[in-house]
Write an enzyme that holds these catalytic residues in place. Structure first.
Site, PDB file in Angstrom:
ATOM      1  N   LYS A 195      33.980  39.266 -44.517  1.00 45.27           N
ATOM      2  CA  LYS A 195      32.919  39.708 -43.593  1.00 45.27           C
ATOM      3  C   LYS A 195      32.068  38.472 -43.330  1.00 45.27           C
ATOM      4  O   LYS A 195      30.954  38.350 -43.845  1.00 45.27           O
ATOM      5  CB  LYS A 195      32.029  40.788 -44.232  1.00 45.27           C
ATOM      6  CG  LYS A 195      32.750  41.950 -44.917  1.00 45.27           C
ATOM      7  CD  LYS A 195      32.536  41.893 -46.386  1.00 45.27           C
ATOM      8  CE  LYS A 195      33.131  43.057 -47.155  1.00 45.27           C
ATOM      9  NZ  LYS A 195      34.108  43.888 -46.607  1.00 45.27           N
TER      10      LYS A 195
ATOM     11  N   ASP B 211      28.622  28.131 -34.092  1.00 44.69           N
ATOM     12  CA  ASP B 211      28.593  26.718 -33.640  1.00 44.69           C
ATOM     13  C   ASP B 211      29.123  25.762 -34.702  1.00 44.69           C
ATOM     14  O   ASP B 211      28.652  24.601 -34.756  1.00 44.69           O
ATOM     15  CB  ASP B 211      27.154  26.308 -33.247  1.00 44.69           C
ATOM     16  CG  ASP B 211      26.677  27.047 -32.008  1.00 44.69           C
ATOM     17  OD1 ASP B 211      27.509  27.640 -31.308  1.00 44.69           O
ATOM     18  OD2 ASP B 211      25.457  27.022 -31.762  1.00 44.69           O
TER      19      ASP B 211
ATOM     20  N   HIS C 263      39.644  41.346 -46.070  1.00 39.87           N
ATOM     21  CA  HIS C 263      38.385  41.950 -46.528  1.00 39.87           C
ATOM     22  C   HIS C 263      37.156  41.066 -46.276  1.00 39.87           C
ATOM     23  O   HIS C 263      36.042  41.427 -46.669  1.00 39.87           O
ATOM     24  CB  HIS C 263      38.516  42.262 -48.042  1.00 39.87           C
ATOM     25  CG  HIS C 263      37.560  43.290 -48.539  1.00 39.87           C
ATOM     26  ND1 HIS C 263      36.691  43.054 -49.584  1.00 39.87           N
ATOM     27  CD2 HIS C 263      37.319  44.557 -48.129  1.00 39.87           C
ATOM     28  CE1 HIS C 263      35.973  44.137 -49.803  1.00 39.87           C
ATOM     29  NE2 HIS C 263      36.325  45.065 -48.946  1.00 39.87           N
TER      30      HIS C 263
END
Lengths: 220, 220
Positions: free
Chosen positions: B149, B154, B147
């Site tokens: 996100k 870099d 779940h």
């Protein structure tokens, strides 16, 4: 040749400089700001000792005891509230998190909750429990999801991430939560809660036609 | 009575002290760390100028032009990658975000993507587009939701929040994203991505019985 006076003057100058440097160092070194990341899932364990002052040894339940996990850290951060808890949560069905929120309310902490109107009635929803306890809850208006999952403790500490306050999220899913006191991160969420709280005031939405207005104004 | 020698000594002592203080101040004053919060929904606007070097005035599409929004900020942060982009995303169907990721890949940036196995095939999913472009994508294994996100740019910049990379999330829902360079927040996500990347390596899950192992080890 150095005289006693010259050496004395030098010592005084050096002492004063050291004093000044120490003072400046103390002023300039920033207070350590809390920044913590919690990952889930966590294992199932007893959290009774977090709610009571008793040692975890005294609990007779069958769960593991004395476990410090992402979940116990989350509970402790929530329970650290001494004046306010502003909670904006998409789905809320976790009973221990509900217990923590109700405990804060009983302690006199000002608790405000905003939930998504469609997810207010999920299986095991704790919104009814909060309302029965006397906590002020506002449902989102509009046709879109109020998908936030954040809490602001004492207008000081931000708790936010991917985690909904459900058992499957805490014990099943791969999830994250950030806990931070960084003002640049906390302040925008205080403002967002303020806006959402006003926007979802039921007094603003009288007639049935007002129950589904255009969604919260898009940000440019 | 002060002699010239004594005054000279005093001046030298003060000068040295000032020099030392300036040096210390420069060392101790922390470099301004990027901390930014983006809220959604945002209004629909042309983002062509972000992908090309042309001015937004030259675009003939019917969308609004020259709008700086949470979404354009998000795009710019993603496109700031010069060496790597590690993306761990529950749902990914936003075409402009897909275009940004593919553009980074073409530029030679090392792109790695982890997606939820159940949400890989949502309507308009961009995972096929990424794979066709040659980007390495791993689906989560196990029976629970991946779940997260978040993205790490870099190994320096963390982008995380409630926002899935879908059009309805960007233009419809009430969502948030934090963008931060704070090492205490970035490092745990780098480690989490490393663990998830290894855990979801298809080479580790040969037989059909291995396709649905116990979920990612719960954290104590």
């Amino acid at each position: 040749m150095w005289t006693v006076k010259e050496v004395g003057l030098g010592v005084v100058a050096v002492s004063l400089s050291v004093e000044l440097i120490v003072l400046l160092v103390r002023r300039l070194r920033p207070r350590r700001t809390l920044n913590e990341v919690l990952f889930f899932p966590t294992e199932t364990a007893c959290v009774e000792h977090i709610f009571t002052s008793r040692s975890s040894d005294t609990c007779l339940c069958l769960l593991a005891h004395g476990v410090e996990s992402s979940f116990t850290r989350l509970l402790r951060h929530i329970l650290s509230a001494s004046s306010s808890l502003d909670l904006c949560i998409f789905a809320f069905s976790h009973m221990d998190l509900s217990r923590a929120v109700c405990m804060l309310h009983r302690r006199g902490v000002t608790v405000r909750v905003i939930v998504d109107k469609d997810y207010v009635a999920i299986t095991g929803s704790q919104i009814g429990v909060l309302r029965k306890a006397g906590i002020c809850v506002r449902r989102s208006v509009g046709s879109v999801f109020m998908h936030h999952k954040f809490a602001v403790v004492d207008r000081r500490l931000l708790i936010t991430g991917s985690l909904n306050w459900t058992l499957s999220a805490v014990q099943g899913n791969m999830e994250n939560i950030l806990v931070t006191e960084e003002p640049d991160l906390v302040k925008p969420f205080i403002k967002e809660f303020h806006n959402l709280w006003a926007h979802n005031d039921p007094a603003r939405h009288h007639s049935s036609s007002d129950q589904n207005p255009a969604h919260f104004t898009a940000r440019a």
